[in-house]
Enzyme design. Sequence first.
Site, PDB file in Angstrom:
ATOM      1  N   SER A  32     -12.927   4.099   4.713  1.00  0.00           N
ATOM      2  CA  SER A  32     -13.541   3.726   5.996  1.00  0.00           C
ATOM      3  C   SER A  32     -14.740   4.612   6.292  1.00  0.00           C
ATOM      4  O   SER A  32     -14.764   5.796   5.936  1.00  0.00           O
ATOM      5  CB  SER A  32     -12.530   3.840   7.140  1.00  0.00           C
ATOM      6  OG  SER A  32     -11.701   2.699   7.184  1.00  0.00           O
ATOM      7  N   ASP A  62       0.849  -1.193   0.000  1.00  0.00           N
ATOM      8  CA  ASP A  62       0.000   0.000   0.000  1.00  0.00           C
ATOM      9  C   ASP A  62       0.893   1.255   0.000  1.00  0.00           C
ATOM     10  O   ASP A  62       1.817   1.365   0.812  1.00  0.00           O
ATOM     11  CB  ASP A  62      -0.876  -0.044   1.268  1.00  0.00           C
ATOM     12  CG  ASP A  62      -2.002   0.972   1.266  1.00  0.00           C
ATOM     13  OD1 ASP A  62      -2.406   1.406   0.164  1.00  0.00           O
ATOM     14  OD2 ASP A  62      -2.497   1.303   2.368  1.00  0.00           O
ATOM     15  N   HIS A  63       0.633   2.180  -0.888  1.00  0.00           N
ATOM     16  CA  HIS A  63       1.363   3.458  -0.956  1.00  0.00           C
ATOM     17  C   HIS A  63       2.888   3.323  -1.001  1.00  0.00           C
ATOM     18  O   HIS A  63       3.598   3.944  -0.191  1.00  0.00           O
ATOM     19  CB  HIS A  63       0.971   4.384   0.212  1.00  0.00           C
ATOM     20  CG  HIS A  63      -0.437   4.869   0.151  1.00  0.00           C
ATOM     21  ND1 HIS A  63      -0.851   5.865  -0.696  1.00  0.00           N
ATOM     22  CD2 HIS A  63      -1.548   4.451   0.817  1.00  0.00           C
ATOM     23  CE1 HIS A  63      -2.153   6.060  -0.558  1.00  0.00           C
ATOM     24  NE2 HIS A  63      -2.602   5.212   0.357  1.00  0.00           N
ATOM     25  N   HIS A 121      -7.565   9.748   4.126  1.00  0.00           N
ATOM     26  CA  HIS A 121      -7.229   8.743   5.138  1.00  0.00           C
ATOM     27  C   HIS A 121      -7.661   9.190   6.535  1.00  0.00           C
ATOM     28  O   HIS A 121      -7.726  10.376   6.808  1.00  0.00           O
ATOM     29  CB  HIS A 121      -5.719   8.495   5.159  1.00  0.00           C
ATOM     30  CG  HIS A 121      -5.209   7.790   3.944  1.00  0.00           C
ATOM     31  ND1 HIS A 121      -3.972   8.028   3.411  1.00  0.00           N
ATOM     32  CD2 HIS A 121      -5.761   6.837   3.166  1.00  0.00           C
ATOM     33  CE1 HIS A 121      -3.785   7.253   2.352  1.00  0.00           C
ATOM     34  NE2 HIS A 121      -4.870   6.526   2.178  1.00  0.00           N
ATOM     35  N   GLY A 122      -7.887   8.224   7.414  1.00  0.00           N
ATOM     36  CA  GLY A 122      -8.052   8.533   8.824  1.00  0.00           C
ATOM     37  C   GLY A 122      -9.492   8.672   9.275  1.00  0.00           C
ATOM     38  O   GLY A 122     -10.436   8.338   8.551  1.00  0.00           O
ATOM     39  N   ASP A 162      -8.708   0.693   6.504  1.00  0.00           N
ATOM     40  CA  ASP A 162      -7.781   0.535   7.624  1.00  0.00           C
ATOM     41  C   ASP A 162      -8.372   1.124   8.905  1.00  0.00           C
ATOM     42  O   ASP A 162      -8.443   0.454   9.946  1.00  0.00           O
ATOM     43  CB  ASP A 162      -6.441   1.222   7.305  1.00  0.00           C
ATOM     44  CG  ASP A 162      -5.403   0.968   8.391  1.00  0.00           C
ATOM     45  OD1 ASP A 162      -5.589   0.033   9.194  1.00  0.00           O
ATOM     46  OD2 ASP A 162      -4.407   1.697   8.453  1.00  0.00           O
TER      47      ASP A 162
HETATM   48  O1  TD4 Z   1      -4.327   3.164   1.981  1.00  0.00           O
HETATM   49  N1  TD4 Z   1      -5.098   3.144   3.072  1.00  0.00           N
HETATM   50  C1  TD4 Z   1      -4.507   2.706   4.351  1.00  0.00           C
HETATM   51  C2  TD4 Z   1      -3.478   3.678   4.818  1.00  0.00           C
HETATM   52  C3  TD4 Z   1      -2.712   3.051   5.966  1.00  0.00           C
HETATM   53  C4  TD4 Z   1      -1.639   3.964   6.484  1.00  0.00           C
HETATM   54  O2  TD4 Z   1      -0.829   3.165   7.274  1.00  0.00           O
HETATM   55  P1  TD4 Z   1       0.385   3.822   8.088  1.00  0.00           P
HETATM   56  O3  TD4 Z   1      -0.207   4.442   9.338  1.00  0.00           O
HETATM   57  O4  TD4 Z   1       1.236   2.637   8.382  1.00  0.00           O
HETATM   58  O5  TD4 Z   1       1.054   4.841   7.201  1.00  0.00           O
HETATM   59  C5  TD4 Z   1      -6.387   3.574   2.985  1.00  0.00           C
HETATM   60  O6  TD4 Z   1      -6.791   4.078   1.938  1.00  0.00           O
HETATM   61  C6  TD4 Z   1      -7.326   3.383   4.163  1.00  0.00           C
HETATM   62  O7  TD4 Z   1      -8.200   4.466   4.371  1.00  0.00           O
HETATM   63  P2  TD4 Z   1      -9.023   4.644   5.744  1.00  0.00           P
HETATM   64  O8  TD4 Z   1     -10.302   5.316   5.352  1.00  0.00           O
HETATM   65  O9  TD4 Z   1      -9.280   3.300   6.327  1.00  0.00           O
HETATM   66  O10 TD4 Z   1      -8.190   5.518   6.648  1.00  0.00           O
HETATM   67 ZN    ZN Z   2      -4.569   4.885   0.949  1.00  0.00          ZN
HETATM   68 CA    CA Z   3      -0.985   9.705  -2.504  1.00  0.00          CA
END
Ligand code: TD4
Ligand code: ZN
Ligand code: CA
Length: 309
Positions: free
Chosen positions: A214, A82-83, A180-181, A256
């Site tokens: 989320s 991811d990312h 995110h978040g 996440d």
């Molecule tokens: O890509 N993601 C998950 C991002 C996870 C980041 O993890 P770190 O804290 O290890 O950097 C999403 O798109 C999830 O989105 P959400 O709505 O669940 O926040």
């Molecule tokens: Zn993401």
């Molecule tokens: Ca990005």
Amino acid sequence: MALVTTKDMLTKALSQDYAVGAFNVNNMEIIQGIVDAAGAENAPLILQVSAGARKYAKPAYLIKLVEAAIEDTGLDIALHLDHGEDFDICKKCVDDGFTSVMIDGSKHPFEENIALTKQVVEYAHAHGVVVEAELGKLAGVEDNIKVDARSATFTDPQEAAEFVEKTGVDSLAIAIGTSHGAYKFKGDPYLDFDRLREIHKLIPNTPLVLHGASTVLPEFVNLCNKYGGDIPGAQGVPEEMISEAVKYGVCKVNIDTDLRLAMTAEIRKHFIENPADFDPRKYLGPARTAITNMVAHKIKNVLNASNKR
Ligand code: TD4
Ligand code: ZN
Ligand code: CA
């Protein structure tokens, strides 16, 4: 049962209007909680690992845990980075046996994003691994009000078409208003569905990926706050909006935060109700079950992915 790529999963999901859940994993209980739900719902599954997860748990543990999950459950699972922020981390994951990687070049200018993504696609495809890229920026909480801010940050449909054509990428993460978040919107939730439909119209055969998907389920936020937490004003994307997006080409949905909240709510509750407990299995067990129930609910009621395996 095997570690599989997302190719067939996403192609099938795209043609049948459902989405594959891509859940972030950081430890054993999270992995077990998710795979139990996917098994019970007979659903396709992507487990994804961020750079932060690799740092926290170490890559070898995460890979072996996912392999153990496959062996234990008999499920086909895709293991996705991811990312990924540069070529090196993508290469490392390809070399480590990941079946899918994301190169997130969204912070770079368009042409540089294309060049970087192309480089990853060449390496990954030569090793049988598929690639997700990103175009546009996930909105900050501020950005959902102003229309001009939208066109500056959200994915441009024409650019999306050109990007896919030039890079040969397998799937594309788009920006239409999510972030995110746990604090996605200050006012009412808003996703740019017109933009999504336009993107899907121009690249109908490209699986689209929704990050920041989320819902920040009130049930868990309330439990956290009730049992000593302090996360006021948390808000995510309503589940109906996710289901709506799935009709227009979104077939990988990233989750996440809802995992984090389910797990934390259950642990907070357990600590307050059972102050004498100090056996981690006593609270990690129920936390794992909370994840299973939440993921099963998403698969069934939001992603429409039950029995699509
Ligand atoms: O890509 N993601 C998950 C991002 C996870 C980041 O993890 P770190 O804290 O290890 O950097 C999403 O798109 C999830 O989105 P959400 O709505 O669940 O926040
Ligand atoms: Zn993401
Ligand atoms: Ca990005």
